[in-house]
Design a protein around this motif. Sequence first.
Motif, PDB file in Angstrom:
ATOM      1  N   LYS A   1       1.430  -0.914   0.069  1.00  0.00           N
ATOM      2  CA  LYS A   1       0.298  -0.025  -0.322  1.00  0.00           C
ATOM      3  C   LYS A   1       0.985   0.976   0.066  1.00  0.00           C
ATOM      4  O   LYS A   1       2.274   1.116   0.932  1.00  0.00           O
ATOM      5  CB  LYS A   1      -0.670  -0.198   1.349  1.00  0.00           C
ATOM      6  N   ARG A   2       0.685   2.566  -0.928  1.00  0.00           N
ATOM      7  CA  ARG A   2       1.285   3.689  -1.348  1.00  0.00           C
ATOM      8  C   ARG A   2       0.219   4.506  -0.074  1.00  0.00           C
ATOM      9  O   ARG A   2      -0.665   4.904  -0.738  1.00  0.00           O
ATOM     10  CB  ARG A   2       1.825   3.932  -2.400  1.00  0.00           C
ATOM     11  N   TRP A   3       0.742   5.343   0.695  1.00  0.00           N
ATOM     12  CA  TRP A   3       0.269   6.226   1.015  1.00  0.00           C
ATOM     13  C   TRP A   3       0.602   7.321   0.099  1.00  0.00           C
ATOM     14  O   TRP A   3       1.899   7.694   0.046  1.00  0.00           O
ATOM     15  CB  TRP A   3       0.773   6.668   3.176  1.00  0.00           C
ATOM     16  N   PRO A   4      -0.082   8.475   1.233  1.00  0.00           N
ATOM     17  CA  PRO A   4       0.723   9.890   0.540  1.00  0.00           C
ATOM     18  C   PRO A   4       2.382  10.389   0.625  1.00  0.00           C
ATOM     19  O   PRO A   4       1.954  10.013   1.949  1.00  0.00           O
ATOM     20  CB  PRO A   4      -0.973  10.591   0.671  1.00  0.00           C
ATOM     21  N   ILE A   5       2.566  11.084   0.481  1.00  0.00           N
ATOM     22  CA  ILE A   5       3.913  11.256   0.162  1.00  0.00           C
ATOM     23  C   ILE A   5       4.489  10.524   0.937  1.00  0.00           C
ATOM     24  O   ILE A   5       6.207  10.523  -0.173  1.00  0.00           O
ATOM     25  CB  ILE A   5       4.130  12.480   1.289  1.00  0.00           C
ATOM     26  N   VAL A   6       5.075   9.374   1.774  1.00  0.00           N
ATOM     27  CA  VAL A   6       5.514   8.402   2.188  1.00  0.00           C
ATOM     28  C   VAL A   6       6.088   7.228   1.111  1.00  0.00           C
ATOM     29  O   VAL A   6       6.546   6.802   1.271  1.00  0.00           O
ATOM     30  CB  VAL A   6       5.776   8.288   3.716  1.00  0.00           C
ATOM     31  N   GLY A   7       4.850   6.615   0.946  1.00  0.00           N
ATOM     32  CA  GLY A   7       4.668   5.860  -0.526  1.00  0.00           C
ATOM     33  C   GLY A   7       5.037   4.187   0.858  1.00  0.00           C
ATOM     34  O   GLY A   7       3.529   5.085   1.821  1.00  0.00           O
ATOM     35  N   CYS A   8       5.220   3.914   0.462  1.00  0.00           N
ATOM     36  CA  CYS A   8       5.275   2.170   1.767  1.00  0.00           C
ATOM     37  C   CYS A   8       6.771   2.423   2.636  1.00  0.00           C
ATOM     38  O   CYS A   8       6.463   1.626   2.791  1.00  0.00           O
ATOM     39  CB  CYS A   8       5.123   1.112   1.066  1.00  0.00           C
ATOM     40  N   ALA A   9       6.997   3.604   3.150  1.00  0.00           N
ATOM     41  CA  ALA A   9       8.352   3.513   3.356  1.00  0.00           C
ATOM     42  C   ALA A   9       8.117   3.702   4.468  1.00  0.00           C
ATOM     43  O   ALA A   9       8.682   3.043   5.536  1.00  0.00           O
ATOM     44  CB  ALA A   9       8.649   5.010   3.130  1.00  0.00           C
ATOM     45  N   PHE A  10       7.161   3.567   5.214  1.00  0.00           N
ATOM     46  CA  PHE A  10       6.538   3.006   6.876  1.00  0.00           C
ATOM     47  C   PHE A  10       7.022   1.948   7.303  1.00  0.00           C
ATOM     48  O   PHE A  10       7.134   1.020   8.264  1.00  0.00           O
ATOM     49  CB  PHE A  10       5.346   4.004   7.388  1.00  0.00           C
ATOM     50  N   GLY A  11       6.158   0.964   6.207  1.00  0.00           N
ATOM     51  CA  GLY A  11       6.375  -0.114   6.451  1.00  0.00           C
ATOM     52  C   GLY A  11       7.417  -1.168   6.018  1.00  0.00           C
ATOM     53  O   GLY A  11       7.495  -2.074   7.231  1.00  0.00           O
ATOM     54  N   LEU A  12       8.152   0.110   5.855  1.00  0.00           N
ATOM     55  CA  LEU A  12      10.056  -0.915   5.498  1.00  0.00           C
ATOM     56  C   LEU A  12      10.382  -0.823   7.274  1.00  0.00           C
ATOM     57  O   LEU A  12      11.564  -2.243   6.887  1.00  0.00           O
ATOM     58  CB  LEU A  12      10.405  -0.822   4.300  1.00  0.00           C
ATOM     59  N   LEU A  13      10.105   0.196   7.419  1.00  0.00           N
ATOM     60  CA  LEU A  13      11.299   0.762   8.609  1.00  0.00           C
ATOM     61  C   LEU A  13      11.257  -0.166   9.711  1.00  0.00           C
ATOM     62  O   LEU A  13      10.050  -0.878   9.942  1.00  0.00           O
ATOM     63  CB  LEU A  13      10.649   2.234   9.034  1.00  0.00           C
ATOM     64  N   GLY A  14      12.033  -0.669  10.500  1.00  0.00           N
ATOM     65  CA  GLY A  14      11.676  -1.222  11.609  1.00  0.00           C
ATOM     66  C   GLY A  14      12.353  -2.561  10.922  1.00  0.00           C
ATOM     67  O   GLY A  14      12.012  -3.278  11.771  1.00  0.00           O
TER      68      GLY A  14
END
Length: 479
Positions: A11-24
Amino acid sequence: DNPLDSLPGPKRWPIVGCAFGLLGIPYDELFNRMLSFPKMYGYRYVLKIFNRRILHVYNVEDIEIILAHSRNITKNRPYDFLEPWLGAGLLISTGSKWHRRRKILTPTFHFNILRNFSKVFEEKSRNLVRKLKNLPDKNVDVLSVIGDFTLNTICETAMGTQLDCDKSTSAIKYKDTIKNIGIQVIKRLTKVWLHPDIIFYQTTLGKEFNRNLVIAHSFADNVIDDRKMKRTDQEDGALSENFDDKTKESSKRRLALLDLLIEAENNGEIDVEGIREEVNTFMFEGHDTTAMALSFGLMLLADHEDVQERIYEECKLIFGDSDRTPSWTDLTEMKYLEATIKEILRLYPSVPFIGRQITEDFMLDDVLVKKDVEVLVHIYDLHRRADIYPDPEVFQPQRFLNGEVRHPYAFIPFSAGPRNCIGQKFAMQEMKCALSEICRHFKLRAAERGARPRLKADIVLRPVDPIYVQFIPRSCDKL
Ligand code: HEM
């Protein structure tokens, strides 16, 4: 408004795309997470991280379009993080610089040069066998022993420098250092806030990275100085002492890598910094990739006695009762061993992913791929496609002997197209020499039958835990 946004992906969120899913995602888990995406999204999917769109592919047709084309020779962002270490050497550079360097360096992998290296391959392989025989521990941690073998081999062939006892401590330090560099690069890659240099070099990770660079660079600098000194001492300074007289006579212009670079410096074609870039690049690419393939290979052989025996029988047909080391021609005759090495590289490709930065819009079949998109080719997933390789998880060297016709881009451990691996013939001969010598002298046993390692990938594919193998000398062994 980018056509790639219609392709599947997390899932791509506005601005961040899927960055948060990959963090951590912990470093050791990253590779497994990468493997889970193709299962969810298929052979073409997109990861969007802020404004970066990374198109992932692992079907042969897409891979051929991407790799075969001469316009797609620029590496993608992650390779930038290697630049402080490897400089703009052959692996990373692009455009006219890459073309020039590839042209200068291609002759050093000519058949005549490689044929002369077989003497070093033989000697180092015999030393490896002796070392394995004398190790007190029955369960050998192969990564370390094999890493020594491949580092010694690249130094003595391409660099014309012997890693004698004095240097062995610095060699161990060098191997550990490049392992650390790989880990640090991946950690940086997965933490977007560490991407800007100005932040990264202030952090503990950045400072450690810098300290490792100093060690890696000084090791390479010593290798260059050592060779330059030897050349001034030598009568026919320009030619490697490993070469036979015929080669010296007939191919004065064909030099081992470092000699060739020093000659190019003398001719004004490259500067000192250029030599450093290439020495750092080849010392790394020329030993770590092969070390990993051999280590995974020994693990697989230890688990498959039938394959070991077939290699042993093939060697018996070639050598009879003689204990001589393999010549170039002997190595060329080892067809079953060659198929075995291909099968090892299918299951454990040392470079599991390769990346490109797209510099011109192009059509990937029905999808428009725009300039600035990054592409990641999944060699690891391609090699495990059940429709191309039935029972893909099973180790079956026979696959490469049956004369089965496969798409030319279905098996690409050395990549393909203009930016393929310049050292692939070198690597194949070196691996054949080492594995044939080991199988002639030992029976291999797995510490744990059927075990498969957890994997991680930094710049190359590595096992998370050590690989242990038992080397049981064959009774007729005279060494
Ligand atoms: C099992 C052993 C090896 C494997 C699987 C392997 C694989 C590869 C792959 C997949 C690439 C393309 C990388 C990319 O596009 O990012 C590559 C490039 C390269 N390899 Fe190898 N390699 C091996 C051994 C070697 C050896 C022994 C040498 C040197 C003696 C070497 C030198 C290089 C260099 C310099 C490049 C960059 C070539 C260019 O971009 O023009 N490799 N290798």
